[in-house]
Scaffold this motif. Structure first.
Motif, PDB file in Angstrom:
ATOM      1  N   PRO A  24     -12.232  30.879  39.132  1.00  0.00           N
ATOM      2  CA  PRO A  24     -10.856  31.003  38.627  1.00  0.00           C
ATOM      3  C   PRO A  24      -9.917  29.961  39.207  1.00  0.00           C
ATOM      4  CG  PRO A  24     -11.317  32.705  40.256  1.00  0.00           C
ATOM      5  CD  PRO A  24     -12.617  32.015  39.987  1.00  0.00           C
ATOM      6  N   GLY A  25      -8.938  29.575  38.400  1.00  0.00           N
ATOM      7  CA  GLY A  25      -7.876  28.691  38.866  1.00  0.00           C
ATOM      8  C   GLY A  25      -8.217  27.221  38.911  1.00  0.00           C
ATOM      9  N   LYS A  26      -9.434  26.842  38.552  1.00  0.00           N
ATOM     10  CA  LYS A  26      -9.847  25.439  38.631  1.00  0.00           C
ATOM     11  C   LYS A  26      -9.580  24.748  37.292  1.00  0.00           C
ATOM     12  CE  LYS A  26     -11.426  26.291  42.747  1.00  0.00           C
ATOM     13  NZ  LYS A  26     -10.643  25.871  43.931  1.00  0.00           N
ATOM     14  N   THR A  27      -8.331  24.336  37.104  1.00  0.00           N
ATOM     15  CA  THR A  27      -7.925  23.676  35.862  1.00  0.00           C
ATOM     16  C   THR A  27      -7.565  22.226  36.139  1.00  0.00           C
ATOM     17  OG1 THR A  27      -5.587  24.218  36.124  1.00  0.00           O
ATOM     18  CG2 THR A  27      -6.988  25.888  35.083  1.00  0.00           C
ATOM     19  N   LEU A  28      -7.464  21.445  35.065  1.00  0.00           N
ATOM     20  CA  LEU A  28      -7.047  20.047  35.241  1.00  0.00           C
ATOM     21  C   LEU A  28      -5.598  19.970  35.704  1.00  0.00           C
ATOM     22  CD1 LEU A  28      -8.722  18.207  32.222  1.00  0.00           C
ATOM     23  CD2 LEU A  28      -9.336  18.082  34.640  1.00  0.00           C
ATOM     24  N   ASP A  29      -4.762  20.888  35.228  1.00  0.00           N
ATOM     25  CA  ASP A  29      -3.363  20.883  35.654  1.00  0.00           C
ATOM     26  C   ASP A  29      -3.235  21.148  37.145  1.00  0.00           C
ATOM     27  OD1 ASP A  29      -2.466  20.337  33.120  1.00  0.00           O
ATOM     28  OD2 ASP A  29      -2.078  22.440  32.597  1.00  0.00           O
ATOM     29  N   ALA A  30      -4.172  21.919  37.700  1.00  0.00           N
ATOM     30  CA  ALA A  30      -4.107  22.257  39.123  1.00  0.00           C
ATOM     31  C   ALA A  30      -4.800  21.220  40.005  1.00  0.00           C
ATOM     32  CB  ALA A  30      -4.734  23.624  39.359  1.00  0.00           C
ATOM     33  N   PHE A  31      -5.455  20.241  39.395  1.00  0.00           N
ATOM     34  CA  PHE A  31      -6.165  19.218  40.180  1.00  0.00           C
ATOM     35  C   PHE A  31      -5.218  18.071  40.511  1.00  0.00           C
ATOM     36  CE2 PHE A  31      -8.894  15.524  40.845  1.00  0.00           C
ATOM     37  CZ  PHE A  31      -9.851  16.043  41.705  1.00  0.00           C
ATOM     38  N   ASP A  32      -5.170  17.706  41.779  1.00  0.00           N
ATOM     39  CA  ASP A  32      -4.302  16.619  42.236  1.00  0.00           C
ATOM     40  C   ASP A  32      -5.064  15.304  42.176  1.00  0.00           C
ATOM     41  OD1 ASP A  32      -2.411  15.004  43.354  1.00  0.00           O
ATOM     42  OD2 ASP A  32      -2.337  16.023  45.304  1.00  0.00           O
ATOM     43  N   PHE A  33      -4.725  14.476  41.210  1.00  0.00           N
ATOM     44  CA  PHE A  33      -5.409  13.194  41.044  1.00  0.00           C
ATOM     45  C   PHE A  33      -4.904  12.133  42.025  1.00  0.00           C
ATOM     46  CE2 PHE A  33      -6.533  15.150  37.052  1.00  0.00           C
ATOM     47  CZ  PHE A  33      -7.751  14.592  36.707  1.00  0.00           C
ATOM     48  N   ASP A  34      -3.733  12.316  42.598  1.00  0.00           N
ATOM     49  CA  ASP A  34      -3.136  11.278  43.449  1.00  0.00           C
ATOM     50  C   ASP A  34      -4.019  10.890  44.641  1.00  0.00           C
ATOM     51  OD1 ASP A  34      -0.977  11.077  41.780  1.00  0.00           O
ATOM     52  OD2 ASP A  34       0.288  12.450  42.938  1.00  0.00           O
ATOM     53  N   PRO A  35      -4.616  11.855  45.366  1.00  0.00           N
ATOM     54  CA  PRO A  35      -5.454  11.457  46.502  1.00  0.00           C
ATOM     55  C   PRO A  35      -6.817  10.898  46.090  1.00  0.00           C
ATOM     56  CG  PRO A  35      -4.635  13.718  46.744  1.00  0.00           C
ATOM     57  CD  PRO A  35      -4.439  13.314  45.323  1.00  0.00           C
ATOM     58  N   VAL A  36      -7.103  10.865  44.792  1.00  0.00           N
ATOM     59  CA  VAL A  36      -8.408  10.397  44.308  1.00  0.00           C
ATOM     60  C   VAL A  36      -8.190   9.230  43.350  1.00  0.00           C
ATOM     61  CG1 VAL A  36     -10.653  11.192  43.459  1.00  0.00           C
ATOM     62  CG2 VAL A  36      -9.019  12.859  44.325  1.00  0.00           C
ATOM     63  N   PRO A  37      -7.729   8.094  43.860  1.00  0.00           N
ATOM     64  CA  PRO A  37      -7.373   6.983  42.974  1.00  0.00           C
ATOM     65  C   PRO A  37      -8.547   6.430  42.174  1.00  0.00           C
ATOM     66  CG  PRO A  37      -7.403   6.277  45.278  1.00  0.00           C
ATOM     67  CD  PRO A  37      -7.525   7.766  45.282  1.00  0.00           C
ATOM     68  N   MET A  38      -9.772   6.666  42.674  1.00  0.00           N
ATOM     69  CA  MET A  38     -10.936   6.159  41.938  1.00  0.00           C
ATOM     70  C   MET A  38     -11.296   7.020  40.731  1.00  0.00           C
ATOM     71  SD  MET A  38     -11.693   8.209  44.571  1.00  0.00           S
ATOM     72  CE  MET A  38     -11.721   7.034  45.915  1.00  0.00           C
ATOM     73  N   LEU A  39     -10.628   8.171  40.594  1.00  0.00           N
ATOM     74  CA  LEU A  39     -10.892   9.068  39.468  1.00  0.00           C
ATOM     75  C   LEU A  39      -9.758   8.969  38.467  1.00  0.00           C
ATOM     76  CD1 LEU A  39     -12.760  11.262  38.314  1.00  0.00           C
ATOM     77  CD2 LEU A  39     -11.382  12.955  39.543  1.00  0.00           C
ATOM     78  N   SER A  40     -10.074   8.537  37.275  1.00  0.00           N
ATOM     79  CA  SER A  40      -9.071   8.332  36.236  1.00  0.00           C
ATOM     80  C   SER A  40      -8.851   9.609  35.429  1.00  0.00           C
ATOM     81  CB  SER A  40      -9.516   7.200  35.296  1.00  0.00           C
ATOM     82  OG  SER A  40      -8.811   7.230  34.091  1.00  0.00           O
ATOM     83  N   ARG A  41      -7.595  10.042  35.344  1.00  0.00           N
ATOM     84  CA  ARG A  41      -7.284  11.206  34.519  1.00  0.00           C
ATOM     85  C   ARG A  41      -7.672  10.938  33.060  1.00  0.00           C
ATOM     86  NH1 ARG A  41      -3.619  15.630  34.411  1.00  0.00           N
ATOM     87  NH2 ARG A  41      -2.759  15.085  36.449  1.00  0.00           N
ATOM     88  N   ALA A  42      -7.444   9.711  32.596  1.00  0.00           N
ATOM     89  CA  ALA A  42      -7.784   9.373  31.210  1.00  0.00           C
ATOM     90  C   ALA A  42      -9.288   9.511  30.973  1.00  0.00           C
ATOM     91  CB  ALA A  42      -7.322   7.959  30.895  1.00  0.00           C
ATOM     92  N   GLN A  43     -10.096   9.093  31.952  1.00  0.00           N
ATOM     93  CA  GLN A  43     -11.545   9.218  31.809  1.00  0.00           C
ATOM     94  C   GLN A  43     -11.968  10.686  31.762  1.00  0.00           C
ATOM     95  OE1 GLN A  43     -13.884   7.838  35.147  1.00  0.00           O
ATOM     96  NE2 GLN A  43     -15.720   7.546  33.900  1.00  0.00           N
ATOM     97  N   VAL A  44     -11.354  11.490  32.612  1.00  0.00           N
ATOM     98  CA  VAL A  44     -11.677  12.917  32.633  1.00  0.00           C
ATOM     99  C   VAL A  44     -11.282  13.563  31.311  1.00  0.00           C
ATOM    100  CG1 VAL A  44     -11.173  15.126  33.727  1.00  0.00           C
ATOM    101  CG2 VAL A  44     -11.545  13.090  35.139  1.00  0.00           C
ATOM    102  N   MET A  45     -10.118  13.209  30.779  1.00  0.00           N
ATOM    103  CA  MET A  45      -9.687  13.775  29.507  1.00  0.00           C
ATOM    104  C   MET A  45     -10.628  13.367  28.377  1.00  0.00           C
ATOM    105  SD  MET A  45      -7.231  15.657  30.350  1.00  0.00           S
ATOM    106  CE  MET A  45      -6.807  16.175  28.687  1.00  0.00           C
ATOM    107  N   ALA A  46     -11.148  12.146  28.457  1.00  0.00           N
ATOM    108  CA  ALA A  46     -12.111  11.705  27.446  1.00  0.00           C
ATOM    109  C   ALA A  46     -13.396  12.522  27.540  1.00  0.00           C
ATOM    110  CB  ALA A  46     -12.411  10.219  27.625  1.00  0.00           C
TER     111      ALA A  46
END
Length: 277
Positions: free
Chosen positions: A80-102
């Motif tokens: 429970p609670g593990k959503t994309l909105d709740a994930f902080d992308f800022d500390p993970v610069p190598m992970l692209s939000r756009a790539q995850v959304m794709a």
């Protein structure tokens, strides 16, 4: 004999009870529930018959989609609670939000049975991003199962002892994506790793698998005791795969440090007992 194909007289009174039974026989529960309200609105606004019928059909389809997603969410066993909105992308610069959304769109890689591999240290957010991707895929109509790798391996070992391993693996085919969380905790045991290898081989180029792991491929010999099996497993997983690397400080450790700081406390005094990780 009554002619069921005879046209309905528009002046005949509507038998609401009979209509409810007919809709029930047709397995249209949403329309059964909503048609009186839609009919009242249609009468007031002068809807053409086609518009009235289309509105009912659209509502039925929307309700079916909602119920299907609810069923798939229940069977997916996502944390429970593990959503994309709740994930902080800022500390993970190598992970692209756009790539995850794709990836969440899922309309190409899942159809081809491609895999997704997520690497990173403990606490980096691997399980969170895996579960969030799974949730997004379910909302887009795909079927997903999230499980700790050790739990599934144990179930497959039981199936093997009961001479039902092939059938157990076949049942997993209904899931477009199988998320195996924490691969590292599989015991380096021939019985455990052999059923894991058979699962990987069975899904190869047919169904997609998402694996989260702490170790890079070079350390997978700690999981598979047979070097040849290690190479074969890696080959099948990587052949058609997207790899996400979350090589960042543990989120749990970072959060604990922030708690230890306290209001106005200098950062140099923010300490944490590493034995507690």
């Amino acid at each position: 004999m009554t002619d069921d194909t005879a046209p309905v007289n528009a002046t005949d009174p509507i038998d609401a009870a009979r209509l409810g039974l007919l809709l029930g026989d047709l397995r249209l529960p949403a329309i059964t529930h909503i048609w009186p309200r839609f009919a009242e609105r249609a009468d007031k606004e002068g809807w053409p018959a086609a518009r009235f019928l289309a509105a009912l059909a659209e509502h039925e389809l929307a309700e079916r989609a909602r119920r299907r997603i609810a069923r798939h969410l229940a069977e997916a066993r996502l944390p429970p609670g593990k959503t994309l909105d709740a994930f902080d992308f800022d500390p993970v610069p190598m992970l692209s939000r756009a790539q995850v959304m794709a990836l969440v769109a899922g309309d190409s890689w899942l159809e081809k049975g491609d895999n997704l591999l997520v690497f990173g240290p403990p606490g980096a957010g691997k399980s969170h991003i895996a579960a969030a991707i799974g949730l997004g895929l379910i909302e887009n109509g795909w079927r997903v199962l999230f499980t700790r790798t050790t739990d599934l391996v144990q179930r497959l070992q039981v199936a093997r002892r009961e001479l039902a391993l092939e059938a157990a693996i076949a049942k997993l085919d209904k899931y477009h994506l199988l998320i195996l969380d924490d691969l590292a905790y599989v015991t380096k045991d021939q019985a455990e790793t052999s059923v894991l290898f058979e699962l990987i081989s069975a899904r190869y180029e047919r169904r997609s698998t998402l694996i989260t792991a702490n170790q890079p491929f070079g350390e997978w010999n700690r999981i598979f005791p047979d070097p040849a099996m290690t190479l074969a497993a890696v080959d099948r997983l990587v052949h058609h795969a997207t790899i996400l690397e979350l090589n960042v400080e543990s989120y749990r450790r970072r959060t604990a440090v922030e708690r230890r700081k306290g209001p106005g406390r200098p950062p140099t005094r923010a300490t944490i007992n590493t034995a507690a990780d």
